[in-house]
Design a protein around this motif. Structure first.
Motif, PDB file in Angstrom:
ATOM      1  N   MET A 208      -7.232  -5.090  -1.967  1.00 23.76           N
ATOM      2  CA  MET A 208      -6.986  -4.883  -0.541  1.00 23.76           C
ATOM      3  C   MET A 208      -5.563  -4.406  -0.300  1.00 23.76           C
ATOM      4  N   ALA A 209      -4.595  -5.013  -1.015  1.00 23.04           N
ATOM      5  CA  ALA A 209      -3.200  -4.618  -0.848  1.00 23.04           C
ATOM      6  C   ALA A 209      -2.968  -3.195  -1.343  1.00 23.04           C
ATOM      7  N   SER A 210      -3.700  -2.792  -2.376  1.00 24.58           N
ATOM      8  CA  SER A 210      -3.495  -1.472  -2.963  1.00 24.58           C
ATOM      9  C   SER A 210      -4.246  -0.371  -2.231  1.00 24.58           C
ATOM     10  N   VAL A 211      -5.438  -0.704  -1.691  1.00 21.89           N
ATOM     11  CA  VAL A 211      -6.289   0.319  -1.097  1.00 21.89           C
ATOM     12  C   VAL A 211      -6.340   0.224   0.419  1.00 21.89           C
ATOM     13  N   PRO A 214      -2.531   0.504   2.854  1.00 16.11           N
ATOM     14  CA  PRO A 214      -1.977   1.811   3.265  1.00 16.11           C
ATOM     15  C   PRO A 214      -2.705   2.456   4.423  1.00 16.11           C
ATOM     16  N   LEU A 215      -3.942   2.036   4.710  1.00 12.45           N
ATOM     17  CA  LEU A 215      -4.689   2.625   5.820  1.00 12.45           C
ATOM     18  C   LEU A 215      -4.075   2.287   7.172  1.00 12.45           C
ATOM     19  N   PHE A 216      -3.253   1.238   7.231  1.00 11.81           N
ATOM     20  CA  PHE A 216      -2.636   0.827   8.488  1.00 11.81           C
ATOM     21  C   PHE A 216      -1.338   1.577   8.772  1.00 11.81           C
ATOM     22  N   PHE A 217      -0.937   2.456   7.862  1.00 10.61           N
ATOM     23  CA  PHE A 217       0.293   3.208   8.058  1.00 10.61           C
ATOM     24  C   PHE A 217      -0.029   4.661   8.377  1.00 10.61           C
ATOM     25  N   GLN A 218       0.913   5.318   9.011  1.00 10.64           N
ATOM     26  CA  GLN A 218       0.717   6.707   9.390  1.00 10.64           C
ATOM     27  C   GLN A 218       0.693   7.605   8.163  1.00 10.64           C
ATOM     28  N   ASP A 219       0.100   8.773   8.325  1.00  9.14           N
ATOM     29  CA  ASP A 219       0.040   9.737   7.237  1.00  9.14           C
ATOM     30  C   ASP A 219       1.446  10.170   6.832  1.00  9.14           C
ATOM     31  N   GLY A 220       1.623  10.292   5.560  1.00 11.87           N
ATOM     32  CA  GLY A 220       2.926  10.707   5.051  1.00 11.87           C
ATOM     33  C   GLY A 220       3.823   9.566   4.636  1.00 11.87           C
ATOM     34  N   ILE A 221       3.472   8.332   5.014  1.00 14.79           N
ATOM     35  CA  ILE A 221       4.275   7.176   4.628  1.00 14.79           C
ATOM     36  C   ILE A 221       3.836   6.721   3.239  1.00 14.79           C
ATOM     37  N   ASP A 222       4.761   6.766   2.293  1.00 14.68           N
ATOM     38  CA  ASP A 222       4.468   6.385   0.912  1.00 14.68           C
ATOM     39  C   ASP A 222       4.856   4.924   0.720  1.00 14.68           C
ATOM     40  N   PHE A 223       3.849   4.084   0.611  1.00 14.48           N
ATOM     41  CA  PHE A 223       4.088   2.648   0.463  1.00 14.48           C
ATOM     42  C   PHE A 223       4.011   2.310  -1.018  1.00 14.48           C
TER      43      PHE A 223
END
Length: 359
Positions: A208-211, A214-223
């Protein structure tokens, strides 16, 4: 008038002291105990001598792969791949940075034992993670940046375990207090979080943390992948720490709460100064047990593409030049895990003795 003379104390009978007395009392007290003692000695005889022969006497320590003629352990594989086991893909020229962090951590442990001023201790606790991160990751003060994809081996295992332990402990205490709270919303949120996390395995949390995260962040944000894993492990471990601390809170007599109220202490003052110190002292064995379990669970980061020390064994043994050396690699990693977990267990015992007030 009677005259009394003092007599010298006589030594205890030889049958009530010494090695033979201890053996008779502990190992040969009756027929059943004697049978299991002899059986245990026989099992040790079957296991230990061959193990010593394989690991030390018949082992190969130097040379090349082609020169191996003995039937024992081939430790030349561990020596050859030692840097990868320790640092993963971290640049060899920069190994001094994680080594310096290790020295700082050792100095921190020693300093925490002898420094008495609380403000200095708090400053050290806050500064050590920052300094360690700057040294390992770089990008500051002219240090070369090393991406987290290059971190690995035992260094990565220690980082994941240390961050998980340090971050989950205060969060677990807050969740435990929230679950004990009389405010319905706070209690419901705490109970819901704890029960949800404890109801799913760590591997699910990591996915969940890996996949999902990141869906909760805007496009282009590299987490960063490692940061996602650290967040997942911290949240997972905090739920278990919360239940351990809650058990300690429930073991505190009601009179201690009343004593804190009678002193005019507020809720947080009473908790910090009176209740929590006692609850945490009671919970030390279970807290350390949870930390040991977390340290061993760090091996699961492999499923999201992070190469800890156990994953490095699998990776290095797939090298076509070193095929067939899996046993030595896994034995080496087993010894590392045992030494670290045993050290944590012994340290917890020393902490228990230090804070023991039952005398």
């Amino acid at each position: 008038m009677a005259v009394y003379t003092l007599k010298e104390a006589q030594p205890a009978p030889s049958s009530n002291r010494g090695l033979f007395f201890w053996l008779r009392e502990n190992l040969f007290s009756d027929i059943t105990n004697s049978f299991f003692t002899l059986l245990g000695c026989y099992i040790i005889y079957l296991i230990v001598p061959p193990l010593i022969d394989w690991m030390i006497i018949d082992a190969t320590w130097t040379g090349t792969k082609e020169e191996i003629v003995k039937s024992g352990a081939r430790w030349i594989f561990i020596i050859e791949k030692f840097d990868q086991f320790m640092y993963g893909f971290y640049p060899e020229a920069l190994h001094w940075r994680p080594n310096l962090v290790l020295l700082l951590c050792a100095a921190f442990i020693v300093a925490m034992k002898y420094v008495q001023h609380m403000k200095i201790k708090i400053a050290m606790i806050l500064l050590l993670p920052v300094i360690s991160f700057i040294l390992i990751s770089g990008g500051w003060f002219g240090l070369e940046t090393v991406e987290t994809e290059q971190w690995g081996g035992l260094m990565l295992t220690m980082i994941v375990a240390a961050v998980g332990i340090i971050a989950s402990f205060p969060l677990g205490i807050v969740l435990a207090l929230g679950r004990q709270s009389h405010m319905p919303i706070v209690k419901s949120l705490s109970v819901g979080f704890i029960e949800f996390v404890r109801g799913v395995p760590l591997i699910t949390i990591l996915f969940m943390a890996s996949v999902v995260l990141p869906l909760f962040f805007q496009d282009g944000i590299d987490f960063d992948k490692l940061l996602r894993a650290l967040i997942g492990i911290t949240l997972f471990q905090s739920a278990y720490i919360a239940e351990v601390v809650r058990g300690g809170l429930q073991a505190i007599p009601k009179g201690q709460y009343e004593a804190a109220d009678s002193l005019g202490l507020g809720y947080w003052q009473g908790m910090i100064l009176v209740i929590l110190p006692q609850a945490l002292k009671i919970s030390i064995p279970n807290i350390v047990g949870s930390f040991i379990a977390l340290f061993k669970d760090t091996t699961l980061v492999l499923i999201i593409g992070l190469f800890d020390v156990l994953a490095m064994v699998t990776l290095t043994t797939s090298d076509t030049n070193w095929l067939g050396f899996e046993v030595e690699g896994y034995v080496f990693v087993t010894m590392i895990y045992w030494c670290i977990c045993f050290s944590m267990s012994q340290y917890s015992k020393s902490v228990e003795r230090k804070f023991n007030t039952e005398h």
